[in-house]
Design a protein around this motif. Structure first.
Motif, PDB file in Angstrom:
ATOM      1  N   ARG A  81      56.026  15.730   9.173  1.00 44.17           N
ATOM      2  CA  ARG A  81      57.283  16.545   9.521  1.00 44.17           C
ATOM      3  C   ARG A  81      58.166  15.257   9.407  1.00 44.17           C
ATOM      4  NH1 ARG A  81      57.039  20.946  12.906  1.00 44.17           N
ATOM      5  NH2 ARG A  81      57.685  22.205  11.286  1.00 44.17           N
ATOM      6  N   GLY A  82      59.339  15.388   8.818  1.00 44.94           N
ATOM      7  CA  GLY A  82      60.342  14.371   8.815  1.00 44.94           C
ATOM      8  C   GLY A  82      60.506  13.172   8.013  1.00 44.94           C
ATOM      9  N   THR A  83      59.275  13.092   7.293  1.00 41.28           N
ATOM     10  CA  THR A  83      58.879  11.714   6.748  1.00 41.28           C
ATOM     11  C   THR A  83      60.317  11.461   5.645  1.00 41.28           C
ATOM     12  OG1 THR A  83      56.665  11.983   6.893  1.00 41.28           O
ATOM     13  CG2 THR A  83      57.251  10.573   5.037  1.00 41.28           C
ATOM     14  N   LEU A  84      60.576  12.449   5.000  1.00 38.62           N
ATOM     15  CA  LEU A  84      61.510  12.180   3.992  1.00 38.62           C
ATOM     16  C   LEU A  84      62.769  11.777   4.677  1.00 38.62           C
ATOM     17  CD1 LEU A  84      62.455  12.333   0.923  1.00 38.62           C
ATOM     18  CD2 LEU A  84      62.623  14.609   0.983  1.00 38.62           C
ATOM     19  N   ALA A  85      63.216  12.462   5.772  1.00 37.43           N
ATOM     20  CA  ALA A  85      64.491  12.257   6.591  1.00 37.43           C
ATOM     21  C   ALA A  85      64.323  10.712   6.928  1.00 37.43           C
ATOM     22  CB  ALA A  85      64.626  13.112   7.319  1.00 37.43           C
ATOM     23  N   ARG A  86      63.325  10.273   7.340  1.00 36.38           N
ATOM     24  CA  ARG A  86      63.266   8.840   8.102  1.00 36.38           C
ATOM     25  C   ARG A  86      63.331   8.038   6.680  1.00 36.38           C
ATOM     26  NH1 ARG A  86      59.765  11.747  11.427  1.00 36.38           N
ATOM     27  NH2 ARG A  86      57.876  11.342  10.335  1.00 36.38           N
ATOM     28  N   LEU A  87      62.862   8.209   5.709  1.00 38.16           N
ATOM     29  CA  LEU A  87      63.294   7.250   4.496  1.00 38.16           C
ATOM     30  C   LEU A  87      64.431   7.303   3.945  1.00 38.16           C
ATOM     31  CD1 LEU A  87      59.931   8.021   2.185  1.00 38.16           C
ATOM     32  CD2 LEU A  87      60.670   5.935   3.150  1.00 38.16           C
ATOM     33  N   ALA A  88      65.206   8.406   4.008  1.00 39.86           N
ATOM     34  CA  ALA A  88      66.483   8.471   3.721  1.00 39.86           C
ATOM     35  C   ALA A  88      67.394   7.796   4.833  1.00 39.86           C
ATOM     36  CB  ALA A  88      66.839  10.090   3.493  1.00 39.86           C
ATOM     37  N   ALA A  89      67.221   8.016   6.048  1.00 39.82           N
ATOM     38  CA  ALA A  89      67.860   7.479   7.005  1.00 39.82           C
ATOM     39  C   ALA A  89      67.838   5.787   6.927  1.00 39.82           C
ATOM     40  CB  ALA A  89      67.588   7.645   8.448  1.00 39.82           C
ATOM     41  N   THR A  90      66.542   5.514   6.590  1.00 38.66           N
ATOM     42  CA  THR A  90      66.257   3.906   6.758  1.00 38.66           C
ATOM     43  C   THR A  90      67.111   3.162   5.391  1.00 38.66           C
ATOM     44  OG1 THR A  90      64.307   4.319   7.522  1.00 38.66           O
ATOM     45  CG2 THR A  90      64.608   2.214   6.452  1.00 38.66           C
ATOM     46  N   LEU A  91      66.973   4.047   4.320  1.00 40.96           N
ATOM     47  CA  LEU A  91      67.734   3.316   3.078  1.00 40.96           C
ATOM     48  C   LEU A  91      69.198   3.820   2.968  1.00 40.96           C
ATOM     49  CD1 LEU A  91      64.725   4.439   0.733  1.00 40.96           C
ATOM     50  CD2 LEU A  91      65.439   2.062   1.577  1.00 40.96           C
ATOM     51  N   ALA A 104      62.239   8.457  -5.823  1.00 41.47           N
ATOM     52  CA  ALA A 104      61.203   9.442  -6.278  1.00 41.47           C
ATOM     53  C   ALA A 104      60.324   9.542  -5.073  1.00 41.47           C
ATOM     54  CB  ALA A 104      60.478   8.897  -7.495  1.00 41.47           C
ATOM     55  N   TYR A 105      59.928  10.657  -4.519  1.00 41.33           N
ATOM     56  CA  TYR A 105      59.091  11.172  -3.578  1.00 41.33           C
ATOM     57  C   TYR A 105      58.055  11.966  -3.967  1.00 41.33           C
ATOM     58  CZ  TYR A 105      57.559  12.324   1.103  1.00 41.33           C
ATOM     59  OH  TYR A 105      56.725  12.880   2.217  1.00 41.33           O
ATOM     60  N   THR A 106      56.760  11.888  -4.037  1.00 36.44           N
ATOM     61  CA  THR A 106      55.783  12.422  -4.209  1.00 36.44           C
ATOM     62  C   THR A 106      54.871  12.955  -3.065  1.00 36.44           C
ATOM     63  OG1 THR A 106      55.559  11.286  -6.144  1.00 36.44           O
ATOM     64  CG2 THR A 106      53.797  12.842  -5.637  1.00 36.44           C
ATOM     65  N   ALA A 107      55.483  14.521  -2.754  1.00 36.06           N
ATOM     66  CA  ALA A 107      54.746  14.996  -1.405  1.00 36.06           C
ATOM     67  C   ALA A 107      53.455  15.523  -1.734  1.00 36.06           C
ATOM     68  CB  ALA A 107      55.632  16.064  -1.087  1.00 36.06           C
ATOM     69  N   ALA A 108      52.479  15.035  -0.637  1.00 33.85           N
ATOM     70  CA  ALA A 108      50.980  15.570  -0.825  1.00 33.85           C
ATOM     71  C   ALA A 108      50.971  17.109  -0.623  1.00 33.85           C
ATOM     72  CB  ALA A 108      50.293  14.916   0.594  1.00 33.85           C
ATOM     73  N   ARG A 162      45.249  11.847   3.952  1.00 36.66           N
ATOM     74  CA  ARG A 162      45.930  12.038   2.682  1.00 36.66           C
ATOM     75  C   ARG A 162      47.242  10.931   2.825  1.00 36.66           C
ATOM     76  NH1 ARG A 162      48.342  17.785   2.726  1.00 36.66           N
ATOM     77  NH2 ARG A 162      48.915  16.994   4.635  1.00 36.66           N
ATOM     78  N   VAL A 163      47.815  10.505   1.491  1.00 34.08           N
ATOM     79  CA  VAL A 163      48.735   9.503   1.346  1.00 34.08           C
ATOM     80  C   VAL A 163      49.450  10.073   0.370  1.00 34.08           C
ATOM     81  CG1 VAL A 163      47.574   7.545   2.446  1.00 34.08           C
ATOM     82  CG2 VAL A 163      47.571   8.161   0.061  1.00 34.08           C
TER      83      VAL A 163
END
Length: 113
Positions: A14-24, A33-37, A58-59
């Protein structure tokens, strides 16, 4: 413009994509490109302990393309994220893929327009 492709291996949550966006956020990101499990029964509320352990194994991956000047700092910031397992640097030669007239690089395997 020369660019570098960073392949980020991470644990989905939960929130992984948001943390990536905030970091960048403060870097010039040319491509992302983000490939969700896929979600499965192991993540449901009634999952057993062994199923939950399998789900945590899972990764997923994210591929970020940044200008060469931004790459070291972006890589350092990504490595500090709690979800990130690894950040691999894949330098892309400037002449590796021909850009289309609108400046975009066609994706791998896709026929040119």
């Amino acid at each position: 413009m020369e660019h570098i492709r960073l392949t980020v291996t991470l644990r989905p949550g939960r929130g992984t994509l948001a943390r990536l966006a905030a970091t960048l956020n403060h870097h010039q990101v040319l491509d992302f490109a983000y490939t969700a499990a896929p979600a499965d029964a192991a993540t449901s509320a009634g999952a057993s302990a062994s199923e939950a352990a399998a789900a945590s194994a899972r990764v997923t991956t994210a591929v970020v393309r940044v200008p060469r000047a931004h790459a070291p700092r972006a890589q350092q910031k990504l490595r500090r994220l709690v979800d990130v397992l690894d950040v691999a640097v894949d330098p892309t030669p400037s002449g590796a893929a021909a850009a289309t007239p609108d400046g975009r690089t066609p994706s791998a395997g896709a026929p040119p327009r």
